[in-house]
Structure formats: structure tokens, C-alpha cells
Design an enzyme around this catalytic site. Sequence first.
Site, PDB file in Angstrom:
ATOM      1  CG  HIS A 116      42.980  42.358  38.649  1.00 55.50           C
ATOM      2  ND1 HIS A 116      43.115  43.488  39.553  1.00 55.50           N
ATOM      3  CD2 HIS A 116      43.278  42.611  38.139  1.00 55.50           C
ATOM      4  CE1 HIS A 116      43.622  43.928  38.578  1.00 55.50           C
ATOM      5  NE2 HIS A 116      43.542  43.533  37.648  1.00 55.50           N
ATOM      6  CD  GLU A 122      34.831  39.504  37.922  1.00 57.34           C
ATOM      7  OE1 GLU A 122      35.087  39.671  39.738  1.00 57.34           O
ATOM      8  OE2 GLU A 122      35.770  40.621  37.348  1.00 57.34           O
TER       9      GLU A 122
HETATM   10  C1  GRF Z   1      34.942  42.814  40.155  1.00 54.68           C
HETATM   11  O1  GRF Z   1      34.968  43.236  39.127  1.00 54.68           O
HETATM   12  C2  GRF Z   1      36.070  42.125  41.105  1.00 54.68           C
HETATM   13  O2  GRF Z   1      36.774  41.445  39.735  1.00 54.68           O
HETATM   14  C3  GRF Z   1      37.518  43.202  41.544  1.00 54.68           C
HETATM   15  O3  GRF Z   1      35.994  44.526  41.954  1.00 54.68           O
HETATM   16  C4  GRF Z   1      34.503  43.743  40.980  1.00 54.68           C
HETATM   17  C5  GRF Z   1      33.537  43.388  42.319  1.00 54.68           C
HETATM   18  O4  GRF Z   1      32.396  43.521  41.973  1.00 54.68           O
HETATM   19  N1  GRF Z   1      38.027  43.336  42.175  1.00 54.68           N
HETATM   20  P1  GRF Z   1      31.444  43.106  43.014  1.00 54.68           P
HETATM   21  O5  GRF Z   1      31.298  43.669  44.135  1.00 54.68           O
HETATM   22  O6  GRF Z   1      31.533  41.938  43.163  1.00 54.68           O
HETATM   23  O7  GRF Z   1      29.841  42.761  42.304  1.00 54.68           O
END
Ligand code: GRF
Length: 203
Positions: A106, A176
Site C-alpha cells: 500500500h 516500494e
Molecule cells: C503501487 O503504488 C502500489 O503500492 C499500489 O498500486 C501501485 C502499483 O504500481 N498498490 P505498479 O503497477 O506496481 O507500478
Amino acid sequence: MLNIAVFVSGRGSNLKAIYQKVPKEKVNICAVVSDRKDCPAINFALEKNIPVFFVSINQKENFITYSDLIREFRKLEIGLIVLAGFLKKIPDEFVDAFENKIINIHPALLPSFGGKGMYGMNVHNAVFNSSAKVSGATIHFVDKIYDNGKIIAQRAVDIEDVNSPEEIAERVLKIEHELLPFVIEKFADNKIVVVNNRVKILD
Ligand code: GRF
């Protein structure tokens, strides 16, 4: 070896980060699952010859149901399911079938800025408008309620000087891409344990 499945709905930058950063001798991406036929994440999986499944709660041509997916995953001996930008709610039946084996990333510091409707830029807009000085990424177990399961890992980022929600998104995404591969590798090493009702990551 830990067999994982990654659920996606869009851009797939987290899928790419997992593919590039998690050691292949520890973790095998056995399946990519999507609710959308056409998205960059799916194109990436196909490029890398990762088996792809399309899932829907309704019977649709070329989509499988969650019950079918449970059977497929048992055959593939999937040990961890990673929701990386998957936009649909996971049905209870699937959560029950893989208790404590589904994690989600998240793009904010839960338990703030989570819940139904809090995805993508909605999250970063809310953080921006709140005037919060930090944001970050959270990885948590998935239970039957949106963004509610136990928190596994979090990393914060300073956003005091940002001028837009997009700038927050950019800073959080960088985090992330570090945090998710780290947590998956820890799963593979059996270093994620529950102690005193909290999730601990062992060294
Ligand atoms: C990310 O920011 C994740 O935290 C959220 O959705 C986004 C997905 O990005 N759940 P990606 O498709 O991995 O580029």
C-alpha cells in the site's frame, strides 16, 4: 525455493522490481494474475515467459474464477501471493484458502490513508491535502477487510517539501521497489514470524 504469484492491474513497476531484485535461486515467480487483459504488467510477464492468468468473480470468456485459481495454485505449490497494484477486492473464499500467505503493498503509512477507494493517486492526493509531513509504503497481510491485515513492514519518506501529490507518488514508489523485494526474500528465508501479536522480521 519459494513459489510466488503476483497479482497486478496496471503499470507493473513493482512486478519488475520483484523480478529484478529478488534472487532467482530463492524465489520463483510461477504466475502473474490480472483482472485486466491488456496492461503493461501483463506485457512484462509475457515478455519474461511467466504464466499469466486472468481472473474474474464473474464467468467471462478467457477468465478463470477464484475457485479455479485456488486449484491452479495448489498444483503450482504457491507459497506466497503478492498483491502489487491489484485493484480488485480478493474474495473471502480465496483469503481463507491462503491464510497468512497473501500480502499487499500500500502506498502510504497504514492505518492512515487506507480502506475502500484508497488506491493509486487517491492515496497521494489525500496525503497531500492532509499536509502530512511523512508518507511511505506499507506491506501487510491481506484479510477480508481492505488494508486491514497485520503490518509486516513499513518505510517512511520525508514529504515536507513536496509541491504536488505526484511528487509524493514518485518518492513513495522508489521505496516500494526496495521494500517489496526485501520482504519477499525474507519470506523465502522464513524470517517473517508473528511474536506477541506483531509481525517480526528476523535478521
Ligand atoms: C503501487 O503504488 C502500489 O503500492 C499500489 O498500486 C501501485 C502499483 O504500481 N498498490 P505498479 O503497477 O506496481 O507500478
